[in-house]
Design an enzyme around this catalytic site. Structure first.
Site, PDB file in Angstrom:
ATOM      1  N   TYR A  27      48.444  12.527  74.256  1.00  0.00           N
ATOM      2  CA  TYR A  27      48.868  13.924  74.094  1.00  0.00           C
ATOM      3  C   TYR A  27      50.281  14.000  73.513  1.00  0.00           C
ATOM      4  O   TYR A  27      50.561  14.837  72.657  1.00  0.00           O
ATOM      5  CB  TYR A  27      48.797  14.644  75.440  1.00  0.00           C
ATOM      6  CG  TYR A  27      49.389  16.026  75.403  1.00  0.00           C
ATOM      7  CD1 TYR A  27      48.695  17.084  74.817  1.00  0.00           C
ATOM      8  CD2 TYR A  27      50.642  16.288  75.955  1.00  0.00           C
ATOM      9  CE1 TYR A  27      49.242  18.360  74.769  1.00  0.00           C
ATOM     10  CE2 TYR A  27      51.184  17.564  75.908  1.00  0.00           C
ATOM     11  CZ  TYR A  27      50.487  18.597  75.315  1.00  0.00           C
ATOM     12  OH  TYR A  27      51.031  19.851  75.265  1.00  0.00           O
ATOM     13  N   VAL A  88      47.647  17.051  83.252  1.00  0.00           N
ATOM     14  CA  VAL A  88      46.372  17.640  83.657  1.00  0.00           C
ATOM     15  C   VAL A  88      45.438  17.535  82.456  1.00  0.00           C
ATOM     16  O   VAL A  88      45.833  17.846  81.323  1.00  0.00           O
ATOM     17  CB  VAL A  88      46.542  19.111  84.099  1.00  0.00           C
ATOM     18  CG1 VAL A  88      45.200  19.759  84.395  1.00  0.00           C
ATOM     19  CG2 VAL A  88      47.458  19.200  85.322  1.00  0.00           C
ATOM     20  N   ASN A 125      57.230  20.356  72.957  1.00  0.00           N
ATOM     21  CA  ASN A 125      56.165  20.756  73.870  1.00  0.00           C
ATOM     22  C   ASN A 125      56.400  22.164  74.418  1.00  0.00           C
ATOM     23  O   ASN A 125      56.635  22.368  75.607  1.00  0.00           O
ATOM     24  CB  ASN A 125      56.049  19.720  75.000  1.00  0.00           C
ATOM     25  CG  ASN A 125      54.771  19.866  75.775  1.00  0.00           C
ATOM     26  OD1 ASN A 125      54.077  20.876  75.690  1.00  0.00           O
ATOM     27  ND2 ASN A 125      54.458  18.849  76.551  1.00  0.00           N
ATOM     28  N   TYR A 132      57.211  25.650  82.597  1.00  0.00           N
ATOM     29  CA  TYR A 132      58.258  25.267  83.547  1.00  0.00           C
ATOM     30  C   TYR A 132      59.238  26.415  83.764  1.00  0.00           C
ATOM     31  O   TYR A 132      59.657  26.673  84.899  1.00  0.00           O
ATOM     32  CB  TYR A 132      58.994  24.015  83.078  1.00  0.00           C
ATOM     33  CG  TYR A 132      58.120  22.790  82.961  1.00  0.00           C
ATOM     34  CD1 TYR A 132      57.100  22.528  83.872  1.00  0.00           C
ATOM     35  CD2 TYR A 132      58.311  21.882  81.929  1.00  0.00           C
ATOM     36  CE1 TYR A 132      56.298  21.408  83.756  1.00  0.00           C
ATOM     37  CE2 TYR A 132      57.515  20.753  81.814  1.00  0.00           C
ATOM     38  CZ  TYR A 132      56.509  20.521  82.731  1.00  0.00           C
ATOM     39  OH  TYR A 132      55.723  19.409  82.623  1.00  0.00           O
TER      40      TYR A 132
END
Length: 158
Positions: A27, A88, A125, A132
């Protein structure tokens, strides 16, 4: 989240931890940087206890993890928790599993009287950065991360 749970990893989870680390690396476009092995992870996490891992499961199938360890703040005078990796599975995102892992880490930090819970995120990201921030986390823009890799350590330690 009826069929969802978070549990502490055991040595039997080491292959799963490795697999999730590799998926995270893919990722982040860093899969070539994964040089560890299942055996090395088992030794360093479960025998030497350098880190701890939470496993997120849906229907008893691993769908995410959080790998963390203690650091120490001299200014606060307390230990902290540093979240090295949170991941995840893409097909289970949006169900609250990432938040649940962070909530569990916050509970652990509170239970252990930690002064901070910290982690890093790649600049590109944006989805994670926004996630967050939505939890109340604040970016530490005035700090720059430095690193010595294995050869840098070898050179400096001469």
């Amino acid at each position: 989240m009826n069929n969802f749970q978070i549990r502490k990893a055991t040595p039997e989870d080491t292959q799963t931890i490795f697999d999730l680390i590799y998926k995270l690396a893919v990722y982040e476009k860093l899969e070539n940087d994964v040089i560890t092995s299942v055996e090395e992870l088992r030794t360093n996490i479960f025998e030497k206890k350098f880190a701890e891992v939470l496993i997120a499961e849906e229907d008893e199938k691993p769908v995410g993890f959080a790998l963390y360890f203690h650091n120490f703040s001299t200014f606060v005078g307390k230990p902290g928790i540093y979240l090295e990796d949170l991941f995840v599975e893409p097909e289970t995102r949006g169900k609250g599993y990432g938040k649940a892992l962070l909530v569990e880490l916050a509970r652990i930090a509170k239970e252990r009287n930690c002064g901070r819970l910290e982690w890093s995120v790649l600049d590109w990201n944006t989805p994670s950065i926004e996630f967050y921030k939505s939890l109340g986390a604040k970016p530490m823009d005035e700090w720059t991360v430095f690193r010595l890799d294995k050869s840098g350590i070898e050179n400096l330690a001469k």
